[in-house]
Design a protein around this motif. Structure first.
Motif, PDB file in Angstrom:
ATOM      1  N   ALA A 162       0.848  -1.201   0.000  1.00 20.56           N
ATOM      2  CA  ALA A 162       0.000   0.000   0.000  1.00 20.56           C
ATOM      3  C   ALA A 162       0.879   1.245   0.000  1.00 20.56           C
ATOM      4  O   ALA A 162       0.547   2.262   0.599  1.00 20.56           O
ATOM      5  N   THR A 163       1.994   1.149  -0.690  1.00 22.26           N
ATOM      6  CA  THR A 163       2.946   2.252  -0.789  1.00 22.26           C
ATOM      7  C   THR A 163       2.616   3.121  -2.005  1.00 22.26           C
ATOM      8  O   THR A 163       1.766   2.758  -2.815  1.00 22.26           O
ATOM      9  N   PRO A 164       3.313   4.252  -2.156  1.00 17.44           N
ATOM     10  CA  PRO A 164       3.194   4.992  -3.417  1.00 17.44           C
ATOM     11  C   PRO A 164       3.719   4.145  -4.575  1.00 17.44           C
ATOM     12  O   PRO A 164       4.501   3.206  -4.362  1.00 17.44           O
ATOM     13  N   ALA A 165       3.294   4.491  -5.784  1.00 18.06           N
ATOM     14  CA  ALA A 165       3.632   3.705  -6.972  1.00 18.06           C
ATOM     15  C   ALA A 165       5.143   3.508  -7.128  1.00 18.06           C
ATOM     16  O   ALA A 165       5.603   2.413  -7.450  1.00 18.06           O
ATOM     17  N   LEU A 166       5.894   4.572  -6.858  1.00 21.06           N
ATOM     18  CA  LEU A 166       7.329   4.501  -7.112  1.00 21.06           C
ATOM     19  C   LEU A 166       8.047   3.476  -6.246  1.00 21.06           C
ATOM     20  O   LEU A 166       9.062   2.917  -6.644  1.00 21.06           O
ATOM     21  N   ALA A 167       7.536   3.242  -5.048  1.00 21.03           N
ATOM     22  CA  ALA A 167       8.207   2.314  -4.139  1.00 21.03           C
ATOM     23  C   ALA A 167       7.790   0.866  -4.362  1.00 21.03           C
ATOM     24  O   ALA A 167       8.458  -0.065  -3.896  1.00 21.03           O
ATOM     25  N   ALA A 168       6.697   0.664  -5.091  1.00 21.11           N
ATOM     26  CA  ALA A 168       6.054  -0.651  -5.104  1.00 21.11           C
ATOM     27  C   ALA A 168       6.946  -1.776  -5.631  1.00 21.11           C
ATOM     28  O   ALA A 168       7.006  -2.859  -5.040  1.00 21.11           O
ATOM     29  N   GLN A 169       7.660  -1.529  -6.729  1.00 24.23           N
ATOM     30  CA  GLN A 169       8.470  -2.600  -7.298  1.00 24.23           C
ATOM     31  C   GLN A 169       9.586  -3.032  -6.351  1.00 24.23           C
ATOM     32  O   GLN A 169       9.846  -4.237  -6.183  1.00 24.23           O
ATOM     33  N   ALA A 170      10.216  -2.064  -5.709  1.00 20.94           N
ATOM     34  CA  ALA A 170      11.300  -2.387  -4.770  1.00 20.94           C
ATOM     35  C   ALA A 170      10.758  -3.201  -3.600  1.00 20.94           C
ATOM     36  O   ALA A 170      11.394  -4.157  -3.139  1.00 20.94           O
ATOM     37  N   VAL A 171       9.584  -2.834  -3.121  1.00 12.57           N
ATOM     38  CA  VAL A 171       8.959  -3.579  -2.021  1.00 12.57           C
ATOM     39  C   VAL A 171       8.646  -5.005  -2.476  1.00 12.57           C
ATOM     40  O   VAL A 171       8.930  -5.976  -1.765  1.00 12.57           O
ATOM     41  N   ALA A 172       8.106  -5.121  -3.675  1.00 10.75           N
ATOM     42  CA  ALA A 172       7.779  -6.449  -4.201  1.00 10.75           C
ATOM     43  C   ALA A 172       9.040  -7.303  -4.312  1.00 10.75           C
ATOM     44  O   ALA A 172       9.039  -8.485  -3.939  1.00 10.75           O
ATOM     45  N   ASP A 173      10.125  -6.704  -4.787  1.00 11.32           N
ATOM     46  CA  ASP A 173      11.382  -7.455  -4.932  1.00 11.32           C
ATOM     47  C   ASP A 173      11.858  -7.988  -3.583  1.00 11.32           C
ATOM     48  O   ASP A 173      12.236  -9.158  -3.462  1.00 11.32           O
ATOM     49  N   ARG A 174      11.818  -7.130  -2.580  1.00  9.85           N
ATOM     50  CA  ARG A 174      12.224  -7.554  -1.228  1.00  9.85           C
ATOM     51  C   ARG A 174      11.311  -8.652  -0.712  1.00  9.85           C
ATOM     52  O   ARG A 174      11.778  -9.621  -0.096  1.00  9.85           O
ATOM     53  N   MET A 175      10.014  -8.506  -0.950  1.00  8.65           N
ATOM     54  CA  MET A 175       9.060  -9.529  -0.503  1.00  8.65           C
ATOM     55  C   MET A 175       9.377 -10.875  -1.139  1.00  8.65           C
ATOM     56  O   MET A 175       9.435 -11.905  -0.468  1.00  8.65           O
ATOM     57  N   VAL A 176       9.576 -10.850  -2.443  1.00 10.17           N
ATOM     58  CA  VAL A 176       9.847 -12.087  -3.173  1.00 10.17           C
ATOM     59  C   VAL A 176      11.150 -12.706  -2.684  1.00 10.17           C
ATOM     60  O   VAL A 176      11.232 -13.917  -2.461  1.00 10.17           O
ATOM     61  N   ALA A 177      12.159 -11.864  -2.473  1.00 10.17           N
ATOM     62  CA  ALA A 177      13.475 -12.361  -2.050  1.00 10.17           C
ATOM     63  C   ALA A 177      13.402 -13.100  -0.719  1.00 10.17           C
ATOM     64  O   ALA A 177      14.137 -14.054  -0.483  1.00 10.17           O
ATOM     65  N   CYS A 178      12.483 -12.668   0.157  1.00 13.46           N
ATOM     66  CA  CYS A 178      12.447 -13.338   1.455  1.00 13.46           C
ATOM     67  C   CYS A 178      11.343 -14.382   1.539  1.00 13.46           C
ATOM     68  O   CYS A 178      11.027 -14.862   2.624  1.00 13.46           O
TER      69      CYS A 178
END
Lengths: 219, 219
Positions: free
Chosen positions: A159-175
């Motif tokens: 539920a972040t701003p659009a610009l942060a979303a991909q980085a958050v997704a990457d971290r989520m997937v990585a863990c």
DNA sequence: TAGATTGTTAATCGATTAACAATC
DNA sequence: TAGATTGTTAATCGATTAACAATC
């Protein structure tokens, strides 16, 4: 994918049907709360807002839980659908991004009552840390890995701003998170095996606007 | 429905395509902001998260806005899609129910920037009246008719608890609203000619849970 | 048994996709 | 002209629907 014998093979339920099962589940819960014990496919279809042919076809993918001439036992069918969806167990969930929408999500009672438990609220902004929202501490985004590992989290909400979303997704997937519900207005790319669903508030309004415009034209 | 001559008949765009137009619009806006002037169907499809065959097929329903061998003028295509959706004009919107979700919606900048203007926030609870959210006064639900008439509102958003939703929808329909975006976990019944779209936060999570459960089983 | 209602079949409809002719 | 890319065709796939045989 592992090979499975026929008896183990879960029936392949069409996506369109999967998307309606939660609707049926909710309708059944309403019926249970109203004290209804038995309902026909006609009754349940009305409560769920679909036609009865579609309902019966959908239920047929799960098995044969009704009684001809009688209908469905509301409580039994509700349990079977809940089990099929997987919400008889509790799913720990993390929410990342505690702005207005994140607040609303954290406070949304419909999650807990439907098999989801918000185990952590994460935000990149240190100003927000140690704030308590809906009884849960807001913590640093960097705590993600720790929390996911400790609590066995498989589902993440962005539920972040659009610009942060991909980085958050990457971290989520990585863990190790393998299902993401994305509220940020951004297209996420994730590896195979990770499911992403997207909720976009403004897209729904735009679809309404399209039809509204056509109504105005034909009037 | 009024009969129309062939030349007046708006092309019939499939629902699945209509639902993707806002996604293309957003992708094009991102490209414009990045200074891109031309893009191929391959580029735009990647930005929108679909395959290029589907994108070209979708665009073909709108007309022929590309140039073979070259691609699409980003700004021109964006305008054409915005016009087709109907968001080159401004749509006044009322939001009813100013709880957590209503707050988030009122503050959501994506509405204003995409052709929607929140002209009123209404709540049944008198305690909330005269509160100001996102620069708009919260007013009594009984002001609905007045506001809809004065501002020419065609689109209403319901963010109330489930139990109140049908009554709110009835009032909206009675005073002329013909498109409703429903966030309440309830099935609404409305007369023909009124469009309802539903956003259900917990349904999306349940769909993810279903697939997550199957991943766990096959692992 | 007669009436009611499910579960399934088969036809229809709509959406997706790959391939390629048209054309810049 | 040669290369690139659109717009369209046609095949395929999946979803919906109506009808009804099965059966309580």
């Amino acid at each position: 994918m592992t090979a499975r014998t026929t008896s183990e093979t879960a029936r392949d339920i069409p996506e369109a049907t999967v998307a309606r099962l939660p609707v049926y589940l909710r309708a059944l819960t309403t019926l249970v709360e109203a004290g209804t014990q038995t309902c026909s496919s006609e009754d349940l279809a009305a409560a769920a807002g679909v036609n009865s042919a579609k309902l019966r076809k959908d239920l047929s993918y799960l098995g044969s839980y009704g009684t001809r001439g009688v209908g469905y036992d509301v409580d039994y069918l509700r349990y079977q659908i809940a089990r099929e969806i997987g919400v008889t167990q509790d799913w720990p969930v993390v929410i990342v991004g505690i702005g207005n929408l994140g607040h609303a999500l954290a406070n949304y009672s419909g999650f807990r009552s439907r098999g989801f438990r918000v185990v952590a609220l994460l935000d990149a902004d240190p100003e927000r840390h140690d704030e308590v929202v809906a009884g849960v501490d807001v913590r640093a985004f960097d705590d993600l890995e720790q929390i996911v590992a400790d609590q066995g989290v498989a589902i993440g909400v962005i539920a972040t701003p659009a610009l942060a979303a991909q980085a958050v997704a990457d971290r989520m997937v990585a863990c190790g998170i393998t299902s993401i519900l994305n509220f940020a207005p951004a297209v996420l790319s994730v590896p195979d095996g990770v499911d992403v669903r997207k909720v976009d508030l403004s897209i729904e309004l735009q679809i309404l606007a399209y039809h509204e415009q056509r109504k105005a034209q034909s009037a």
